[in-house]
Design a protein around this motif. Structure first.
Motif, PDB file in Angstrom:
ATOM      1  N   ILE A  72       1.011  -1.286   0.102  1.00 57.10           N
ATOM      2  CA  ILE A  72       0.065   0.055   0.105  1.00 57.10           C
ATOM      3  C   ILE A  72       0.951   1.212  -0.025  1.00 57.10           C
ATOM      4  O   ILE A  72       1.515   1.525   1.020  1.00 57.10           O
ATOM      5  CB  ILE A  72      -1.045  -0.067   1.223  1.00 57.10           C
ATOM      6  N   SER A  73       1.136   1.746  -1.130  1.00 57.36           N
ATOM      7  CA  SER A  73       1.982   2.777  -1.161  1.00 57.36           C
ATOM      8  C   SER A  73       1.276   4.307  -1.452  1.00 57.36           C
ATOM      9  O   SER A  73       0.103   4.162  -1.834  1.00 57.36           O
ATOM     10  CB  SER A  73       3.142   2.698  -2.474  1.00 57.36           C
ATOM     11  N   PHE A  74       2.081   5.366  -1.190  1.00 59.87           N
ATOM     12  CA  PHE A  74       1.447   6.982  -1.513  1.00 59.87           C
ATOM     13  C   PHE A  74       2.253   7.286  -2.554  1.00 59.87           C
ATOM     14  O   PHE A  74       3.842   7.516  -2.450  1.00 59.87           O
ATOM     15  CB  PHE A  74       1.494   7.477  -0.312  1.00 59.87           C
ATOM     16  N   PRO A  75       1.931   7.584  -3.604  1.00 61.28           N
ATOM     17  CA  PRO A  75       2.818   8.012  -4.872  1.00 61.28           C
ATOM     18  C   PRO A  75       3.644   9.294  -4.495  1.00 61.28           C
ATOM     19  O   PRO A  75       3.160  10.095  -4.005  1.00 61.28           O
ATOM     20  CB  PRO A  75       1.830   8.402  -6.033  1.00 61.28           C
ATOM     21  N   LEU A  76       4.741   9.172  -4.964  1.00 62.35           N
ATOM     22  CA  LEU A  76       6.042  10.139  -4.631  1.00 62.35           C
ATOM     23  C   LEU A  76       5.850  11.206  -5.843  1.00 62.35           C
ATOM     24  O   LEU A  76       5.533  10.755  -7.153  1.00 62.35           O
ATOM     25  CB  LEU A  76       7.179   9.553  -4.515  1.00 62.35           C
ATOM     26  N   PRO A 201      -4.528   2.950 -14.832  1.00 61.83           N
ATOM     27  CA  PRO A 201      -4.594   4.273 -14.395  1.00 61.83           C
ATOM     28  C   PRO A 201      -4.468   4.735 -13.021  1.00 61.83           C
ATOM     29  O   PRO A 201      -4.835   3.580 -12.013  1.00 61.83           O
ATOM     30  CB  PRO A 201      -6.085   4.531 -14.594  1.00 61.83           C
ATOM     31  N   GLY A 202      -3.827   5.830 -12.488  1.00 57.95           N
ATOM     32  CA  GLY A 202      -3.602   6.261 -11.344  1.00 57.95           C
ATOM     33  C   GLY A 202      -3.748   7.758 -11.020  1.00 57.95           C
ATOM     34  O   GLY A 202      -4.387   8.576 -11.612  1.00 57.95           O
ATOM     35  N   THR A 203      -3.131   8.358 -10.027  1.00 52.11           N
ATOM     36  CA  THR A 203      -3.157   9.647  -9.808  1.00 52.11           C
ATOM     37  C   THR A 203      -1.867  10.376 -10.486  1.00 52.11           C
ATOM     38  O   THR A 203      -1.219   9.718 -11.499  1.00 52.11           O
ATOM     39  CB  THR A 203      -2.613   9.946  -8.309  1.00 52.11           C
ATOM     40  N   ARG A 204      -1.798  11.661 -10.420  1.00 47.66           N
ATOM     41  CA  ARG A 204      -0.884  12.635 -11.319  1.00 47.66           C
ATOM     42  C   ARG A 204       0.339  11.962 -11.090  1.00 47.66           C
ATOM     43  O   ARG A 204       1.329  12.303 -11.792  1.00 47.66           O
ATOM     44  CB  ARG A 204      -1.192  13.985 -11.139  1.00 47.66           C
ATOM     45  N   PHE A 205       0.636  11.588  -9.865  1.00 46.17           N
ATOM     46  CA  PHE A 205       2.191  10.951  -9.511  1.00 46.17           C
ATOM     47  C   PHE A 205       2.087   9.379  -9.491  1.00 46.17           C
ATOM     48  O   PHE A 205       0.880   8.979  -9.311  1.00 46.17           O
ATOM     49  CB  PHE A 205       2.612  11.227  -8.097  1.00 46.17           C
ATOM     50  N   SER A 206       3.036   8.755 -10.077  1.00 47.65           N
ATOM     51  CA  SER A 206       3.037   7.476 -10.185  1.00 47.65           C
ATOM     52  C   SER A 206       4.081   6.557  -9.665  1.00 47.65           C
ATOM     53  O   SER A 206       4.044   5.375  -9.693  1.00 47.65           O
ATOM     54  CB  SER A 206       3.041   7.198 -11.856  1.00 47.65           C
ATOM     55  N   THR A 207       5.144   7.301  -9.198  1.00 45.80           N
ATOM     56  CA  THR A 207       6.288   6.534  -8.571  1.00 45.80           C
ATOM     57  C   THR A 207       5.882   6.016  -7.128  1.00 45.80           C
ATOM     58  O   THR A 207       5.836   7.058  -6.268  1.00 45.80           O
ATOM     59  CB  THR A 207       7.364   7.389  -8.440  1.00 45.80           C
ATOM     60  N   SER A 208       5.600   4.663  -7.053  1.00 47.03           N
ATOM     61  CA  SER A 208       5.409   4.192  -5.699  1.00 47.03           C
ATOM     62  C   SER A 208       6.630   4.524  -4.558  1.00 47.03           C
ATOM     63  O   SER A 208       6.521   4.709  -3.747  1.00 47.03           O
ATOM     64  CB  SER A 208       5.154   2.824  -5.736  1.00 47.03           C
ATOM     65  N   TYR A 209       7.758   4.087  -5.125  1.00 44.67           N
ATOM     66  CA  TYR A 209       8.968   4.100  -4.239  1.00 44.67           C
ATOM     67  C   TYR A 209      10.320   4.548  -5.102  1.00 44.67           C
ATOM     68  O   TYR A 209      10.319   4.171  -6.353  1.00 44.67           O
ATOM     69  CB  TYR A 209       9.315   2.856  -3.560  1.00 44.67           C
ATOM     70  N   ILE A 210      11.266   5.346  -4.400  1.00 43.73           N
ATOM     71  CA  ILE A 210      12.753   5.161  -5.071  1.00 43.73           C
ATOM     72  C   ILE A 210      13.561   4.379  -4.361  1.00 43.73           C
ATOM     73  O   ILE A 210      13.824   4.434  -3.168  1.00 43.73           O
ATOM     74  CB  ILE A 210      12.808   6.726  -5.044  1.00 43.73           C
ATOM     75  N   LEU A 211      14.136   3.559  -5.225  1.00 43.74           N
ATOM     76  CA  LEU A 211      15.321   2.612  -4.866  1.00 43.74           C
ATOM     77  C   LEU A 211      16.536   3.418  -4.757  1.00 43.74           C
ATOM     78  O   LEU A 211      16.920   3.928  -5.935  1.00 43.74           O
ATOM     79  CB  LEU A 211      15.175   1.410  -5.433  1.00 43.74           C
ATOM     80  N   VAL A 212      17.341   3.243  -3.739  1.00 39.84           N
ATOM     81  CA  VAL A 212      18.445   4.027  -3.628  1.00 39.84           C
ATOM     82  C   VAL A 212      19.777   2.915  -3.422  1.00 39.84           C
ATOM     83  O   VAL A 212      19.725   2.349  -2.549  1.00 39.84           O
ATOM     84  CB  VAL A 212      18.513   5.257  -2.768  1.00 39.84           C
TER      85      VAL A 212
END
Length: 380
Positions: A72-76, A201-212
């Motif tokens: 359950i992610s919140f788009p970044l 389809p999703g919200t205006r932001f689509s990145t769930s996570y950023i892997l570093v």
């Protein structure tokens, strides 16, 4: 009397009374079985809950502060990836998409799936290929299917199998394996990040996570501080797993229910063993009095009681753990998605609880034995 001799006498007293010895074992085995089974189920649930973090394998994750579990992610926002890439200490960063979708199979049925979108350039977090070529993921409409117990819900697709997501065509170009199965009981598809975003389809932001990937372990603290200034969290793999564990332990009913069942199992085992051991001591008061009369010291009788309780507890522990292992193996042979695993911490927890049960039983027995006077036995 020598300690070895007194313990040998205690062993004979214990095993010769087969009914009482069996009752003691049953109580401890029952407690160990339930405690280990409950904690094994919880460990299995957590292992499945960690599956996304385990399978992707990134050293650090940039997440929204509201995220508690990776499914359950919140788009970044889009700018965050560029900001992270420009931070001191960052060797590489890649976006990851995780979302849910409905797949329409060739037979017309619909099936929920989890879709993982990998960075188009690096494919960071890619699974291990079983069949097919990983580079085929760049072909039109290409998806990889994870070969786990949930794949049957997709009709056990082969390379070339087609399906639909939101009226868009998808093609299976490979089968892959991951280290840990998911918790939600749905099949998993891997594809490119750009394709996942376009298909679902999703919200205006689509990145769930950023892997570093940090340049050095020493850079981790600096990256966390820089990400925090932007209002987001940067967690190591271990920290993200701990965050997930805390969520399932304290913010859902799973941890509470399993804790209650474990406590009840301990109380049942302790009460059965304590009462049975006390009855055993009462029935053998004549023998303990006789040993005192021929010179056995109180400390030696205490050692005997402790030995008898410890021997029974450890025997019951071994049988109980063995039963748990057999039961889990049998169930998983029939239900491969059964989430239960034995780990060092739940075995250690059960062992500690067994020692506590042995201590309670010993205390009850020791108090009664130390009050024995030889003349009371022979006077009767």
């Amino acid at each position: 009397m020598k300690s070895l001799g007194i313990m040998r006498i205690g062993f004979r007293l214990l095993v010769n009374d087969k009914a009482k010895f069996s009752a003691l074992l049953v109580g401890i085995v029952f407690a160990v079985f339930l405690m280990t089974q409950m904690t094994a189920m919880f460990a299995g649930i957590l292992n499945r809950a960690y599956s996304t973090v385990t399978n992707v394998g990134a050293d650090m994750w940039v997440i929204d502060p509201a995220v508690n579990t990776p499914t359950i992610s919140f788009p970044l926002p889009s700018f965050l990836l560029d900001a992270v890439l420009s931070m001191d200490g960052v060797k590489y960063a890649a976006p990851l998409y995780i979302g849910g979708a409905q797949v329409r199979l060739a037979n017309g049925k619909y099936q929920s799936v989890s879709v993982v979108g990998l960075d188009d350039v690096s494919l960071f977090g890619r699974p291990h290929m079983e069949e097919g070529n990983l580079l085929d993921i760049y072909a039109d409409n290409a998806f990889l299917v994870i070969d786990d117990p949930e794949i049957a819900k997709l009709g056990n697709p082969k390379i070339g199998t087609t399906f639909e997501i939101n009226d868009l065509r998808g093609v299976v170009v490979g089968l892959a394996k991951v280290s840990a199965n998911g918790l939600n009981g749905v099949p998993t598809l891997y594809t490119l990040y750009s394709r996942a975003v376009a298909y679902i389809p999703g919200t205006r932001f689509s990145t769930s996570y950023i892997l570093v990937e940090p340049k050095t372990p020493a850079a981790v603290a600096s990256i966390k501080q820089q990400v925090a200034k932007l209002g987001y969290l940067a967690l190591t793999k271990a920290e993200f797993n701990q965050r997930i564990a805390n969520f399932y332990t304290y913010q859902t009913g799973i941890g509470t229910n399993i804790l209650l069942m474990t406590i009840i199992s301990f109380l049942v085992g302790a009460s059965i063993s304590g009462q049975t051991f006390y009855a055993f001591v009462l029935e053998n008061l004549d023998n303990f009095g006789a040993l005192k009369a021929i010179g056995a010291k109180g400390s030696e009788l205490v050692k005997m009681i402790l030995f008898m309780a410890a021997f029974t507890a450890l025997t019951g522990y071994g049988i109980g753990v063995g039963l748990v292992t057999v039961v889990i193996s049998l169930i998983q042979s029939v239900l491969p998605n059964y989430a239960a695993i034995t780990t060092s911490w739940n075995l250690a927890f059960s062992f500690a609880m067994v020692l506590l049960i042995a201590g309670v039983s010993s205390y009850i027995g020791v108090r009664r034995v130390l009050k024995i006077e030889p003349f009371d036995i022979f006077r009767g």
